[in-house]
Design an enzyme around this catalytic site. Structure first.
Site, PDB file in Angstrom:
ATOM      1  N   ASP A 119       0.838  -1.200   0.000  1.00  0.00           N
ATOM      2  CA  ASP A 119       0.000   0.000   0.000  1.00  0.00           C
ATOM      3  C   ASP A 119       0.879   1.258   0.000  1.00  0.00           C
ATOM      4  O   ASP A 119       2.085   1.191   0.273  1.00  0.00           O
ATOM      5  CB  ASP A 119      -0.863  -0.040   1.267  1.00  0.00           C
ATOM      6  CG  ASP A 119      -1.750   1.174   1.415  1.00  0.00           C
ATOM      7  OD1 ASP A 119      -2.280   1.669   0.396  1.00  0.00           O
ATOM      8  OD2 ASP A 119      -1.917   1.646   2.560  1.00  0.00           O
ATOM      9  N   ASP A 176      -0.298   5.044   1.209  1.00  0.00           N
ATOM     10  CA  ASP A 176      -0.458   6.002   2.310  1.00  0.00           C
ATOM     11  C   ASP A 176      -0.283   5.341   3.669  1.00  0.00           C
ATOM     12  O   ASP A 176      -0.913   4.329   3.966  1.00  0.00           O
ATOM     13  CB  ASP A 176      -1.827   6.678   2.219  1.00  0.00           C
ATOM     14  CG  ASP A 176      -1.963   7.469   0.932  1.00  0.00           C
ATOM     15  OD1 ASP A 176      -0.997   8.161   0.579  1.00  0.00           O
ATOM     16  OD2 ASP A 176      -3.009   7.378   0.274  1.00  0.00           O
TER      17      ASP A 176
END
Lengths: 174, 174
Positions: free
Chosen positions: B7, B9
């Site tokens: 991922d 963020d």
């Protein structure tokens, strides 16, 4: 519920009509989709390959493509029995992100945008089926590839093939 | 070769520092990451939720986030033994596409952009491992979820957890 991943260009978005129109207008030619059977424009006019590829870099190119006949109706039907994802190799044209997103929202607004996937290598897709016009995306893909007929893949063999959206309906809803 | 999906963020991109700075500047507050432990800014200041979410709609928001400490070095190492994909829920903020792509090319240019995936529902991801700070993305995901510690997930239990990139290295390269 089984899941179907569906490509955009030449499957739900009519890429060739606009691409050929821009090319014909610029170079005073009259090429048609028939001329692309078993080949690609960049192979037909190799000395113009850079220009031919450059049309797609225009951020607006993908925004006003026509919808492939029957795709909206059949995908709406399929979405009642299958989980639908739209999986497009947008990373090949990073300037296309916004146009592709807006096009999907306009023409396939009945789908959840959280089921849109902009990727490159489609082996990352986890779905039972992948409908795509590029057989290379079936390499390393874990599900059932379904080749959607496009001029460039006319002579490609060895895959389940559908010629149009009525054949997609028949395959999944028979 | 096994595949790791990662991922963006709060995993490789430092989302909180910039978000808190913008909020503190606008509202004259002095909130820190410590204040976000076990919660989220929008839960701490519910009357400002619309403004708090609106920062991310700015097309430039994601362009200049700091890189999470150690992530570049460890991902570079991992990429020698694993296939690495970056999988971000960009469909939640469609205005973020370009900034996220440019950020990845700047800070993780050693990865193949065809391995970048902008998606929404991450159950579409086919990878052996998914490193993510949002446990909801492990629902319906077919591989091993690895929860990357972030303030908001401090009290989340029931998952393999790594606290920083050194712990990611230890998990995969031990």
């Amino acid at each position: 519920m089984q899941r179907i991943a569906i490509d955009m260009d030449e499957v739900i978005a009519d890429f060739n009509t606009k691409h050929l129109r821009l090319f014909n207008e610029e170079f005073g030619e009259n090429l048609t989709v028939q001329d692309l059977m078993g080949t690609r424009l960049r192979l037909l006019r190799p000395h113009l390959v850079e220009r031919i590829l450059s049309y797609m870099v225009d951020p607006g190119f993908f925004r006003d493509l026509d919808v492939m006949p029957g795709s909206q109706e059949v995908i709406r039907e399929l979405s009642e029995r299958y989980e639908i994802f739209i999986t497009t190799a947008a990373m090949e044209y990073p300037t296309s992100f916004n146009a592709k997103y807006e096009w999907l929202k306009e023409h396939f607004g009945f789908l959840d945008e959280l089921n849109f996937v902009f990727c490159g290598n489609k082996s990352i897709i986890r779905a039972d089926y992948l409908i795509d016009d590029n057989a290379r995306h079936f390499e390393g893909y874990g599900g059932q590839g379904i080749l959607f007929s496009a001029p460039h893949n006319r002579d490609v063999t060895g895959y389940v093939r559908v010629n149009d959206w009525q054949e997609v309906r028949a395959y999944f809803l028979k």
